[in-house]
Design an enzyme around this catalytic site. Structure first.
Site, mmCIF file in Angstrom:
data_model
loop_
_atom_site.group_PDB
_atom_site.id
_atom_site.type_symbol
_atom_site.label_atom_id
_atom_site.label_comp_id
_atom_site.label_asym_id
_atom_site.label_seq_id
_atom_site.Cartn_x
_atom_site.Cartn_y
_atom_site.Cartn_z
ATOM 1 N N TYR A 82 54.704 5.089 24.322
ATOM 2 C CA TYR A 82 55.887 5.939 24.200
ATOM 3 C C TYR A 82 56.895 5.519 25.266
ATOM 4 O O TYR A 82 56.530 5.296 26.419
ATOM 5 C CB TYR A 82 55.520 7.411 24.401
ATOM 6 C CG TYR A 82 56.706 8.351 24.363
ATOM 7 C CD1 TYR A 82 57.380 8.584 23.165
ATOM 8 C CD2 TYR A 82 57.165 8.995 25.520
ATOM 9 C CE1 TYR A 82 58.474 9.448 23.121
ATOM 10 C CE2 TYR A 82 58.251 9.855 25.478
ATOM 11 C CZ TYR A 82 58.905 10.076 24.276
ATOM 12 O OH TYR A 82 59.984 10.925 24.230
ATOM 13 N N ASP A 93 57.248 -0.258 31.473
ATOM 14 C CA ASP A 93 57.729 1.114 31.504
ATOM 15 C C ASP A 93 56.740 1.931 32.340
ATOM 16 O O ASP A 93 55.653 2.264 31.886
ATOM 17 C CB ASP A 93 57.853 1.662 30.079
ATOM 18 C CG ASP A 93 58.340 3.102 30.059
ATOM 19 O OD1 ASP A 93 58.576 3.663 31.151
ATOM 20 O OD2 ASP A 93 58.485 3.661 28.949
ATOM 21 N N LYS A 142 59.948 10.606 36.044
ATOM 22 C CA LYS A 142 58.943 11.623 36.383
ATOM 23 C C LYS A 142 58.773 11.842 37.900
ATOM 24 O O LYS A 142 59.594 12.516 38.503
ATOM 25 C CB LYS A 142 57.631 11.303 35.661
ATOM 26 C CG LYS A 142 57.829 11.409 34.137
ATOM 27 C CD LYS A 142 56.574 11.487 33.309
ATOM 28 C CE LYS A 142 56.923 11.856 31.877
ATOM 29 N NZ LYS A 142 56.758 10.793 30.904
#
Ligand SMILES: *Cc1c(COP(=O)(O)O)cnc(C)c1O
Length: 442
Positions: free
Chosen positions: A154, A249, A277
């Site tokens: 994702y 990522d 995050k």
């Protein structure tokens, strides 16, 4: 331990249910991000009122030990004093200027000094934005259009990445959302993870067309899919040989597995990295970075445009600075990871002794509960969708025992520095009870 077969009565969710009914009038599905709607587990979503340390409290006053951690950012737990105080202090001077501040330099220094893969960075306001910009950068730098992603990774919700594999080993992406033009999806090639043959075939088929390969250094958004080190090595080599940039990522793994994330873990050398995050200390921050040469393509130095009204927002920078400063303290990761490992292994020992088809996959302070008897799960197809029914039962039993996991069996959990051994022991006991119930009719 005797086998436990008694479900606990459901906790009260009256106030949450009331708030949810209201929210449905305002938001599609009553939420501002789909997974929050509890569609894959029992009951209405819990509306959270407050968090402190490893605990959250919902609107009905139920207390939970939280392993979702806002989906990863809260490595210090909820509302840590050091972060809160720095944020409040910063806010005394205003909340946004749309002009440079010293705080941006300070956070950038913390990142760049401790990560040999980045010489220059750009802050964004979310992980999605960071990834979207990294893709544009790779395309601008290589003057190529196609990208390659992996089924089971994702990367946020930008158009080029909301694609899934079609049928076949190497496929043009099929859109995984309405509203993504087919022509966009066709610029994204999708292959399975941990599969050198698929990569080789893709590079043969799309020779000189691939701007970038993007991978979650350690895929952790669709289960925890550990890749073989040899595969990561192969991936680096095939990218290099073909003039294709490798994007790691690290939005979920960055600062979770240390300051160099999964790249550090594998001793890999990605060309571009994306973070988010944890970087924002619970406030919205993302970032992408690369060598000075590659980043030289970004506007205003170069021709790749990317901007943001709130990029480098001072309050968010302050939260990031305070959080990363804590993470840099000696022994931080060692202690956190040791705690998380003991937790994961304790649960595994129990499940193994009971012969339950259940595995706790874990790395650093990330863990994933999988209802499987496989020793390894390394690509999306290895996950049995039917196993999610078991997660659903487990999730309910855990909520009823004061343990909060993300509301989907495809999501990983996180141990934070705020989880003490006492709470981890409590959580472990609840998890063992829940497992007995899940498997009582096995
Ligand atoms: C969370 C995540 C994103 C998206 O970040 P947002 O801040 O939710 O936009 C992208 N990539 C990975 C690997 C993530 O874990």
């Amino acid at each position: 331990m005797p086998v436990n077969t008694g479900s606990k009565p459901d906790i009260s969710r009256e106030k949450s249910a009331e708030l949810y009914e209201k929210a449905k009038n305002y938001f599609p599905g009553g939420v501002n991000s789909p997974v929050r709607a509890f569609k894959s587990v029992y009951g209405t979503p819990l509306f959270i009122q407050k968090g402190d340390g490893c605990f959250v409290w919902d609107a009905d006053g139920n207390q939970f030990i939280d392993f979702c951690g806002s989906w990863g950012p809260l490595i210090l737990g909820h509302n840590p004093a050091k972060v809160r105080e720095k944020v409040i202090e910063t806010m005394q001077n205003g909340m946004s200027f749309g002009a440079p501040t010293a705080l941006e330099n300070e956070l950038a220094e913390l990142v760049i000094k401790n990560n040999k893969h980045v010489e220059k960075i750009r802050f964004t306001s979310s992980g999605t934005e960071a990834v979207m910009s990294a893709i544009r950068l790779a395309r601008g730098y290589t003057k190529r259009d196609k990208i390659l992603k992996f089924e089971g990774c994702y990367h946020g919700h930008s158009d080029s990445l909301l694609v899934k594999a079609g049928s076949g080993l190497v496929t043009f992406g099929e859109t995984s959302s309405l509203g993504v033009p087919k022509s966009f999806a066709e610029e994204t090639i999708v292959v399975p993870l941990n599969d050198t043959a698929a990569l080789t075939q893709a590079f043969a088929q799309f020779k000189d067309q691939l701007a970038a390969v993007i991978i979650e250094g350690i895929p952790a958004n669709n289960g925890l899919l550990m890749q073989d080190p040899a595969y990561i090595e192969f991936l680096q080599k095939i990218c290099k040989d073909n003039g294709t940039l490798l994007i790691f990522d690290e939005v979920i793994t960055g600062f979770r597995l240390g300051f160099e994330g999964a790249a550090g873990y594998y001793n890999a050398k990605p060309d571009i990295v994306t973070y988010g995050k944890i970087l924002g200390g619970g406030l919205p921050v993302g970032m992408y970075g690369a060598s000075a040469e590659i980043m030289g393509q970004i506007s205003p130095d170069g021709g790749v445009y990317q901007a943001g009204t709130l990029s480098g927002n001072p309050v968010a920078m302050a939260a990031g600075i305070a959080q990363l400063t804590e993470l840099l303290k000696s022994g931080f990761y060692k202690e956190l990871n040791a705690k998380a490992t003991e937790f994961a292994e304790g649960i595994q020992r129990f499940a193994t002794a009971r012969n339950y088809k259940f595995k706790v996959f874990h790395v650093g302070s990330i863990f994933w509960f999988a209802f499987t008897d496989r020793d390894k799960i390394q690509c999306a197809d290895d996950i049995d969708p039917a196993s999610m029914e078991k997660f659903k039962v487990m999730h309910r039993e855990l909520l009823n025992r004061g343990i909060y996991l993300g509301p989907s069996g495809y999501e990983v959990g996180f141990v934070s520095a705020a989880h003490t051994k006492i709470e981890l022991e409590k959580a472990k006991r609840a998890i063992l009870e829940a497992l007995d119930i899940v498997f009582r009719n096995k």
